[in-house]
Design a protein around this motif. Structure first.
Motif, PDB file in Angstrom:
ATOM      1  N   LEU A   1       0.844  -1.190   0.000  1.00 12.96           N
ATOM      2  CA  LEU A   1       0.000   0.000   0.000  1.00 12.96           C
ATOM      3  C   LEU A   1       0.880   1.242   0.000  1.00 12.96           C
ATOM      4  CD1 LEU A   1      -2.559  -1.056   2.781  1.00 12.96           C
ATOM      5  CD2 LEU A   1      -2.873  -1.214   0.296  1.00 12.96           C
ATOM      6  N   PRO A   2       0.397   2.342  -0.593  1.00 10.36           N
ATOM      7  CA  PRO A   2       1.197   3.571  -0.561  1.00 10.36           C
ATOM      8  C   PRO A   2       1.173   4.202   0.832  1.00 10.36           C
ATOM      9  CG  PRO A   2      -0.925   3.986  -1.591  1.00 10.36           C
ATOM     10  CD  PRO A   2      -0.856   2.500  -1.366  1.00 10.36           C
ATOM     11  N   GLY A   3       2.203   4.965   1.139  1.00 16.27           N
ATOM     12  CA  GLY A   3       2.244   5.675   2.412  1.00 16.27           C
ATOM     13  C   GLY A   3       1.268   6.833   2.444  1.00 16.27           C
ATOM     14  N   SER A   4       0.965   7.302   3.641  1.00 14.19           N
ATOM     15  CA  SER A   4      -0.027   8.370   3.795  1.00 14.19           C
ATOM     16  C   SER A   4       0.535   9.738   3.465  1.00 14.19           C
ATOM     17  CB  SER A   4      -0.562   8.384   5.235  1.00 14.19           C
ATOM     18  OG  SER A   4      -1.135   7.147   5.577  1.00 14.19           O
ATOM     19  N   ILE A   5       1.838   9.952   3.680  1.00 18.63           N
ATOM     20  CA  ILE A   5       2.425  11.284   3.541  1.00 18.63           C
ATOM     21  C   ILE A   5       3.469  11.268   2.435  1.00 18.63           C
ATOM     22  CG2 ILE A   5       3.698  13.115   4.713  1.00 18.63           C
ATOM     23  CD1 ILE A   5       2.663  12.012   7.353  1.00 18.63           C
ATOM     24  N   VAL A   6       3.301  12.149   1.468  1.00 19.57           N
ATOM     25  CA  VAL A   6       4.281  12.333   0.400  1.00 19.57           C
ATOM     26  C   VAL A   6       4.490  13.834   0.234  1.00 19.57           C
ATOM     27  CG1 VAL A   6       4.853  11.980  -2.020  1.00 19.57           C
ATOM     28  CG2 VAL A   6       3.576  10.220  -0.774  1.00 19.57           C
ATOM     29  N   MET A   7       5.725  14.292   0.434  1.00 20.54           N
ATOM     30  CA  MET A   7       6.040  15.707   0.319  1.00 20.54           C
ATOM     31  C   MET A   7       7.178  15.877  -0.679  1.00 20.54           C
ATOM     32  SD  MET A   7       5.857  16.767   4.389  1.00 20.54           S
ATOM     33  CE  MET A   7       6.467  18.429   4.070  1.00 20.54           C
TER      34      MET A   7
END
Length: 753
Positions: free
Chosen positions: A473-479
C-alpha cells in the motif's frame, strides 16, 4: 507512618542525614580548609552570569555543586544532580539508546524522544547548549562545577531556556601534573573505570586527557529470554588543550568521543482490561498499575538482546578569551556536536511482535557565540552576546506492526528537520546607589525551521516473517519539498536587588521565557506533518532573599514565584484512522497555565566537621484555560481538569556530612541524604495506572582517605523506591512504562596525584 517512610527515616538516621544537597562551594581545597578552620561556611562562587561572583549576590534562584562536593558524591550522570536543587525532576525516559533525558524545573520540561521538540530546560556543557533530549544525560566525568538556575534564562545563555538551565563545567588544563583515577564495582556486575590527568607541555601550553569505561548487566531481567535484559558497555575519551600565547589571550580546544552499546531499554506494558492488547492478545495487567510481567524489574519482551542499540557522540569545542583591560573581556565559543544512534526497540513490551520500531537517527548542531563581558567592582557590569545556531535532524523510522489485522505489516517514514536561529542578548547590573542594584536584560530571537516527511510503501505479510509480502500500500504522507516557518520574539528581564547588610539581601524580578514553534516529528497524517505548532511564552514573577548569619555558619536562601504560561506546548498520542499505525504523536498548544511556588535552600555548619544541608520546594501547577481535542474525537473539550506532568507539589532534600581526622594524613567521613519527590503524573491524560506516589530516595557512603588514596563504600536508592521514570499512553491500545533504577551499592577506590 508507612513502612516505606520508616525505612527511609531509619536509613537516613544511620547515614547521619548527610551530603549537602542545596548548594556547594566553588572554592579549591585550601579555601574549604580555611573556611572550616574559621568555623564558617566557605563562599560559593558561581559563573552562571559569565563572570565570577558570590552566589549570594546573584538576584535569582540558583544552586550549585563544586568540584569538592562532586568528588564526595557517586553521581553517574545528570540525573544524580536533581537533589541539589528544589523543584527539579530528572528522569531517563528509556525510549532510546544512550539515555534520553526528561528534565523538569518548576514543572516545566520535555519528555519526548523526538529531536523535533526543543528542550524547555537547557543543559549547557562547557558553554555549549545541548539541543536534544538524547545524549543530554551527560556522564559525570571530570565535572568541575554544576549550577542549576531556575526560571527563564534567555538573557545570559546562547539559546532560550524556558524552565531553567543546568550549567555544567569541566576543569581547565593545569600546568602542574595533576589527576585522579577511580575504580568502582557495584551491584549488577557493574564495573567503572574513570581517570583524568593534566600537565604542562611548555610555559604557555597545557593539556588534559580523560577517559572512562563502564559495563553493567543492568537492573532488569528478561524472563522470556532468560537473561539480563539491560546489559550495556560505555566508553568515553576526551582531550583538551590550553594555549596562552600572551598574558591577555587564552585559547582552549577540546574534543570528546563517547560510545554506548547496549540492549534496548526494557519497557513494561501496563494494559487496562479495555485496551486492545489485553482484549485481543491477552496481554493484561494482573491488577491496576502492575506490568503484564507481574514485576517492575522483570521484562517479557521478545525484542533483540545483543547489545544491538548504539549511541555515538562526538563533540568539539573551541574557546578564545581576550582580556581587553578595564575589567572587560571578549569571548568566542564554537561548538559542534554530532550524535548517531541505532536501536530496534520493543514498545509493546510483550512476547509477541505487536509494535516494534527500528529508529536510526542522526543529529548535527553547530553553534557560534560572541560575548563581551564587563566585570569588576564598578557601578556597571554587563554581558552582551550574539548567537548563531544551526541544526539538522534525520530519522529513518520503520515500524513492525502485528496488531493491525494481518500477521505483520511494516511501514517506514523518513523525516528531516532543520533549525536555524540567531539571537542577540544582554544583561547589565547598575548600582543606583549604595546597596541598591538594578538589573536589566533583553533578548531578541529569530527561529526558522523546516521539515520534510515522506512515507515509504506499507508491506503486508502473511506470516510474522518479513519476507514475500502479500500486498503493498502507498504511504499516507508524500512531500515533494519541505515546509518552512519562522518565528521571532523579544524577551526582557528586570530585577532589583537591595542589600540589607553585608550578610543579607532581597530581590525581585520579572523575566519572560520563549520557546519557538515547530513541526511534528512523528506524524501519520499530512496535516500533522505540514501544520506547525505555535511558540510558547512564559512570564516569571519572583521575589527572594539571601542571608548568612550565626557568624557565617548558616546560609538560608529563599524565593517565591508566579509563572504564567501562554500557548504551553504539550505532546500526546492521538488516533489517526486510516493510517498504517492508526496513531500519531502531536504537539499541541494548551491555552494557558499557571505555576506558583516557594523554594528554600539551607546550609549550616552545626559544629566543626559536621555540615547539614537541605532544600524545600513547593509547586502548585495548573492549567487555567485549556480547550482542545485531547481525545482526537473531533470535538474539543475543556481539558483544564488535567494535572500537569512531572510537577510534584512537594520536593525536598535533607543531608549532611561529618568528617574527622583519624591519624596523620588520614581522615574519614560519612555522608548521606534523603531526596523526596512528591506524587505526580507522568502521562498527559493522567493515566492512574502510571501515576507516581511520593518517593524517598536515600543515598549514603562511608569513606576513608589515606594521603591521596580514598576508599568508599556507597549505596544509592537504599529505600528501593520503584517509581516510574516514564509512562506513555497509546489511547485504547496499550500503555508502557519504565521503573527507576533499583537499590544498588558498591565500593570505589580513588587515587589522586
Amino acid at each position: 507512618m508507612t513502612d516505606r517512610v520508616k525505612t527511609a527515616s531509619l536509613l537516613a538516621t544511620a547515614a547521619m542525614i548527610i551530603c549537602p544537597a542545596s548548594a556547594a562551594s566553588a572554592q579549591d581545597a585550601s579555601g574549604e580548609a580555611s573556611a572550616a578552620s574559621s568555623g564558617g561556611l566557605e563562599e560559593i562562587v558561581v559563573t552562571a552570569r559569565k563572570r565570577e561572583e558570590s552566589m549570594q549576590d546573584v538576584p535569582a534562584s540558583i544552586s550549585a555543586l563544586s568540584a569538592g562536593e562532586l568528588d564526595r558524591r557517586f553521581d553517574s550522570d545528570v540525573r544524580d544532580f536533581a537533589d541539589s536543587s528544589p523543584n527539579i525532576v530528572i528522569d531517563d525516559t528509556q525510549q532510546g539508546p544512550g539515555g534520553v533525558a526528561a528534565v523538569y524545573i518548576r514543572g516545566i520540561g520535555v519528555a519526548d524522544v523526538e529531536k523535533s521538540v526543543d528542550p524547555a530546560v537547557g543543559v549547557v556543557f562547557d558553554d555549549v547548549y545541548i539541543g536534544q533530549s538524547s545524549g543530554s544525560l551527560l556522564k559525570a566525568i571530570d565535572i568541575d562545577r554544576v549550577e542549576v538556575l531556575r526560571g527563564p534564562q534567555g538573557t545570559l545563555f546562547g539559546r532560550n531556556a524556558t524552565g531553567g538551565v543546568i550549567n555544567l563545567a569541566r576543569s581547565r588544563p593545569t600546568y602542574d601534573l595533576t589527576g585522579k583515577a577511580r575504580l568502582t564495582y557495584g551491584r549488577f556486575d557493574t564495573w567503572k573505570i574513570e581517570g583524568v590527568a593534566s600537565t604542562g607541555l611548555s610555559e604557555n601550553v597545557a593539556v588534559k586527557v580523560s577517559g572512562a569505561y563502564e559495563k553493567s548487566d543492568g537492573y532488569i531481567f528478561n524472563r522470556v529470554q532468560d537473561q539480563p535484559g539491560q546489559r550495556s558497555k560505555f566508553y568515553a575519551l576526551s582531550a583538551a588543550l590550553l594555549f596562552e600565547p600572551t598574558d591577555n589571550l587564552d585559547i582552549q580546544l577540546s574534543y570528546d568521543h563517547q560510545k554506548t552499546k547496549q540492549d534496548p531499554p526494557q519497557l513494561l506494558a501496563i494494559n487496562r482490561p479495555t485496551d486492545l492488547f489485553c482484549v485481543a492478545y491477552a496481554q493484561c495487567s494482573p491488577s491496576p498499575g502492575v506490568p503484564t510481567s507481574g514485576d517492575r524489574y522483570v521484562s517479557v519482551s521478545d525484542g533483540r538482546l545483543e547489545r544491538n542499540a548504539t549511541f555515538k557522540l562526538d563533540m568539539a569545542i573551541a574557546k578564545a578569551t581576550y582580556d581587553v583591560g578595564s575589567d572587560m573581556q571578549v569571548d568566542y565559543i564554537f561548538g559542534w556536536l554530532k550524535t548517531d544512534e541505532e536501536i530496534n526497540q520493543d514498545f509493546d513490551a510483550g512476547p509477541q511482535t505487536l509494535y516494534h520500531t527500528d529508529r536510526p537517527a542522526r543529529w548535527r548542531q553547530t553553534t557560534n557565540e560572541l560575548r563581551l563581558t564587563k566585570g569588576g567592582s564598578g557601578p556597571l557590569t554587563f554581558v552582551l552576546g550574539a548567537y548563531l545556531w544551526d541544526s539538522r535532524y534525520t530519522i529513518n523510522l520503520k515500524n513492525y506492526i502485528g496488531f493491525a489485522g494481518p500477521p505483520l505489516l511494516t511501514s517506514a517514514q523518513d523525516v528531516t528537520q532543520t533549525n536555524k536561529s540567531w539571537a542577540i542578548y544582554g544583561e547589565a547590573d547598575y548600582e543606583i546607589f549604595d546597596r541598591l542594584t538594578l538589573t536589566v536584560g533583553a533578548r531578541y530571537t529569530k527561529d526558522r525551521k523546516s521539515s520534510i516527511v515522506n512515507d515509504l510503501p506499507v508491506f503486508i505479510y502473511g506470516t510474522t516473517v518479513e519476507a514475500n509480502p502479500i500486498a503493498t500500500l502507498p504511504g499516507s504522507i508524500v512531500m515533494a519539498a519541505p515546509v518552512k516557518e519562522s518565528w521571532k520574539k523579544f524577551t526582557p528581564r528586570v530585577s532589583l536587588r537591595y542589600e540589607l547588610s553585608d550578610e543579607a539581601m532581597v530581590y525581585a524580578l520579572w523575566s519572560r521565557g520563549y520557546r519557538g514553534g515547530g513541526f511534528n516529528g512523528r506524524p501519520a497524517t499530512i496535516g500533522a506533518a505540514t501544520i506547525p505548532y505555535d511558540p510558547e511564552t512564559l512570564d516569571n514573577y519572583e521575589a527572594g532573599f539571601k542571608t548568612e548569619f550565626a557568624g557565617g555558619r548558616v546560609r538560608l536562601n529563599g524565593a517565591a514565584f508566579l509563572m504564567k504560561y501562554k500557548d504551553m506546548q504539550q505532546d500526546l498520542d492521538v488516533p489517526a484512522p486510516g493510517t498504517s499505525t492508526g496513531r500519531e504523536n502531536r504537539t499541541i498548544n494548551a491555552s494557558s497555565a499557571e505555576f506558583k511556588g516557594v523554594e528554600l535552600d539551607l546550609t549550616a555548619r552545626l559544629f566543626d566537621g559536621f555540615t547539614l544541608s537541605g532544600n524545600l520546594g513547593y509547586l502548585d501547577a495548573k492549567y487555567k484555560d485549556f480547550f482542545g481535542d485531547i481525545y482526537s474525537t473531533g470535538t474539543p473539550v475543556d481539558a483544564s481538569f488535567l494535572k500537569i506532568r512531572r510537577a510534584p507539589k512537594w520536593t525536598w532534600s535533607l543531608g549532611g556530612i561529618y568528617e574527622a581526622d583519624i591519624g596523620s594524613n588520614a581522615s574519614a567521613w560519612i555522608a548521606g541524604d534523603v531526596h523526596y519527590i512528591g506524587g505526580h503524573e507522568i502521562t498527559f491524560l493522567n493515566n492512574p495506572n502510571l501515576r507516581n506516589n511520593g518517593q524517598y530516595l536515600v543515598d549514603a557512603s562511608i569513606n576513608a582517605r589515606f594521603n591521596q588514596t580514598t576508599v568508599s563504600l556507597f549505596g544509592k536508592n537504599l529505600a528501593n523506591e520503584k517509581g516510574w521514570t516514564i509512562g506513555y499512553d497509546v489511547q485504547g491500545v496499550w500503555s508502557y512504562a519504565a521503573p527507576r533504577p533499583r537499590r544498588t551499592w558498591g565500593v570505589a577506590v580513588t587515587q589522586a596525584f
